[in-house]
Design an enzyme around this catalytic site. Structure first.
Site, PDB file in Angstrom:
ATOM      1  N   LYS A 265      -0.854  -4.427   4.045  1.00  0.00           N
ATOM      2  CA  LYS A 265      -0.057  -3.212   4.303  1.00  0.00           C
ATOM      3  C   LYS A 265      -0.663  -2.418   5.459  1.00  0.00           C
ATOM      4  O   LYS A 265       0.045  -1.951   6.349  1.00  0.00           O
ATOM      5  CB  LYS A 265       0.014  -2.354   3.026  1.00  0.00           C
ATOM      6  CG  LYS A 265       0.898  -2.964   1.944  1.00  0.00           C
ATOM      7  CD  LYS A 265       0.754  -2.281   0.589  1.00  0.00           C
ATOM      8  CE  LYS A 265       1.616  -3.003  -0.451  1.00  0.00           C
ATOM      9  NZ  LYS A 265       1.435  -2.528  -1.833  1.00  0.00           N
TER      10      LYS A 265
ATOM     11  N   GLN B 243      -1.681   1.961  -5.158  1.00  0.00           N
ATOM     12  CA  GLN B 243      -1.503   0.559  -5.555  1.00  0.00           C
ATOM     13  C   GLN B 243      -1.636   0.417  -7.070  1.00  0.00           C
ATOM     14  O   GLN B 243      -2.561   0.962  -7.678  1.00  0.00           O
ATOM     15  CB  GLN B 243      -2.554  -0.316  -4.828  1.00  0.00           C
ATOM     16  CG  GLN B 243      -2.383  -1.806  -5.041  1.00  0.00           C
ATOM     17  CD  GLN B 243      -1.122  -2.380  -4.394  1.00  0.00           C
ATOM     18  OE1 GLN B 243      -0.586  -1.818  -3.452  1.00  0.00           O
ATOM     19  NE2 GLN B 243      -0.651  -3.488  -4.919  1.00  0.00           N
TER      20      GLN B 243
ATOM     21  N   ASP C 199       6.951   4.346  -2.283  1.00  0.00           N
ATOM     22  CA  ASP C 199       7.176   3.301  -3.285  1.00  0.00           C
ATOM     23  C   ASP C 199       8.484   3.521  -4.048  1.00  0.00           C
ATOM     24  O   ASP C 199       8.974   2.593  -4.704  1.00  0.00           O
ATOM     25  CB  ASP C 199       6.034   3.328  -4.317  1.00  0.00           C
ATOM     26  CG  ASP C 199       5.073   2.167  -4.176  1.00  0.00           C
ATOM     27  OD1 ASP C 199       5.502   1.103  -3.687  1.00  0.00           O
ATOM     28  OD2 ASP C 199       3.907   2.325  -4.569  1.00  0.00           O
TER      29      ASP C 199
HETATM   30  N1  GUN Z   1       1.666  -3.580  -7.306  1.00  0.00           N
HETATM   31  C1  GUN Z   1       2.496  -4.654  -7.207  1.00  0.00           C
HETATM   32  N2  GUN Z   1       3.584  -4.338  -6.465  1.00  0.00           N
HETATM   33  C2  GUN Z   1       3.431  -3.050  -6.094  1.00  0.00           C
HETATM   34  C3  GUN Z   1       4.231  -2.168  -5.316  1.00  0.00           C
HETATM   35  O1  GUN Z   1       5.319  -2.501  -4.816  1.00  0.00           O
HETATM   36  N3  GUN Z   1       3.735  -0.921  -5.147  1.00  0.00           N
HETATM   37  C4  GUN Z   1       2.555  -0.515  -5.699  1.00  0.00           C
HETATM   38  N4  GUN Z   1       2.171   0.737  -5.494  1.00  0.00           N
HETATM   39  N5  GUN Z   1       1.794  -1.307  -6.418  1.00  0.00           N
HETATM   40  C5  GUN Z   1       2.236  -2.575  -6.619  1.00  0.00           C
END
Ligand code: GUN
Length: 298
Positions: A53, A97, A120
Site C-alpha cells: 500500500k 490494518q 476503508d
Molecule cells: N485486512 C484485510 N483486508 C483489509 C482491508 O481491506 N482493510 C484493512 N484495514 N485491513 C484489512
C-alpha cells in the site's frame, strides 16, 4: 473459452489515471493527498500488504506513510494516533490494518476514524450509507476497497455494470470487509443477491445457480469446478498460502482455478486478480477523500 480477467493490468490502468489526477492537483492547488496506515503487531501477511500500500501510494504521488506499533500497544495509544491523524489537515485518508490484537476493540478504533478520512469505508456511517443505497454509489461515498475492486473487475468482464441487472449473484462469505459490502454493491446494481456462508446448507447447489459468483471465505480451493454454472463470471477474493510436500509454498484462491477453466465465462486468477485492484481502489479512495475535504474546507 474462459477469459482470465487480468487484475494487474486493470489496476495499472487505474493507477496511471490516479497518478495524472494527483499530479494535476499538486500543480493546480499545491495539494498532495496524504494517506496514513497503522499496522499493529508483526503479522507477516499484514506487514506485506501495508508495504505494498505504501509503495503503490508513493508511485502515484500520494504521500503514503506506514506507522508500525508493537502488538502490546494499548487501545488508548491507538486511539490517540487516530485522533492526531483526524486533526491533521495533511492527512486525507486513514487506514488501520486488520486484524488488530485481541485486547484492542476493533469497533472502537474504526468508530474513532473521521468518516471523511475513512478510506476503508468501515466506519458505521459509511457502511450504513452503502447498506441503504437505492442506486449505484455516489462519487463521494467511501466504499470498501476489496468489494469496489471486485465490482470494477465485473465491469471489465461484463462490459457494463448494467449487465448485472436481474442476474443471480451469489456472495460466498459474510465478512464486514468483503461479503456484506459486496452484496450491497451488487444489490445497488439491481442483481438478485444471495449471501451464503459457512452455515449455509448446500454451498455447491447455491453456487450452481449463480450467474455471478464472488467468493471470499479464505478456504483454499473450497469451490470446485463442478460447483460452477457454465458461462458464469467468477471473482475469487481468496489469497491462501498452501505448502507442497517439497517444502515450497504457493498462493491459491478460494476457487479451484484449473477446474474452472473451460467451464466458466470469466474468472479472476490468484495472484493477479482482486489483490492489485484492492490497493488501486485504496489509492482512488484517498484521492476522493482528499478532493472532498478540499470542497468542504474551501
Ligand atoms: N485486512 C484485510 N483486508 C483489509 C482491508 O481491506 N482493510 C484493512 N484495514 N485491513 C484489512
Amino acid at each position: 473459452m474462459t477469459r482470465v480477467i487480468d487484475g494487474r493490468a486493470l489496476a495499472a490502468r487505474l493507477r496511471a489515471r490516479l497518478a495524472a489526477e494527483v499530479a494535476a492537483l499538486r500543480a493546480g492547488r499545491g495539494i498532495v493527498p496524504g494517506l496514513r496506515v497503522l499496522l499493529v503487531g508483526e503479522d507477516p501477511a499484514s506487514a506485506a500488504y501495508v508495504r505494498t500500500k505504501e509503495k503503490m501510494a508513493r508511485e502515484v504521488g500520494i504521500d503514503g506513510r506506514v506507522v508500525r506499533l508493537p502488538s502490546e500497544v494499548s487501545e488508548a495509544e491507538v486511539l490517540a494516533r487516530v485522533a492526531a491523524w483526524n486533526a491533521d489537515p495533511a492527512v486525507h485518508g486513514i487506514l488501520v490494518q486488520l486484524p488488530l490484537p485481541a485486547h484492542i476493540r476493533t469497533r472502537s478504533v474504526l468508530e474513532a476514524i473521521d468518516p471523511a478520512k475513512d478510506v476503508d469505508g468501515f466506519h458505521p456511517l459509511n457502511a450504513g450509507r452503502l447498506a441503504t443505497l437505492s442506486g449505484p454509489p455516489p462519487e463521494e461515498l467511501l466504499v470498501p476497497c476489496t468489494p469496489r475492486g471486485c465490482l470494477l473487475l465485473l465491469e471489465e468482464a461484463l462490459g457494463d455494470l448494467s449487465a448485472l441487472r436481474g442476474k443471480r449473484a451469489l456472495v460466498l462469505g459474510r465478512s464486514t470487509i468483503v461479503g456484506r459490502p459486496m452484496a450491497a454493491l451488487l444489490l445497488a446494481h439491481d442483481a438478485t443477491v444471495t449471501i451464503a456462508h459457512s452455515r449455509s446448507r448446500d454451498l455447491a447447489e447455491e453456487c450452481r445457480r449463480a450467474e455471478i459468483l464472488v467468493v471470499a471465505v479464505g478456504r483454499p480451493e473450497l469451490v470446485r469446478g463442478g460447483w460452477l454454472a457454465p458461462d458464469s463470471v467468477v471473482i475469487d477474493v481468496g489469497i491462501n498460502r498452501v505448502g507442497a510436500a517439497d517444502g515450497t509454498s504457493r498462493l491459491v484462491g478460494d476457487v479451484a482455478f484449473a477446474e474452472a477453466l473451460g467451464r466458466v465465462a470469466a474468472i479472476t486468477p490468484v495472484p493477479g486478480g482482486v489483490g492489485p485492484m484492492t490497493v488501486a481502489c485504496l489509492l482512488d479512495n484517498t484521492l476522493r477523500a482528499c478532493r472532498r475535504q478540499l470542497v468542504v474546507e474551501g
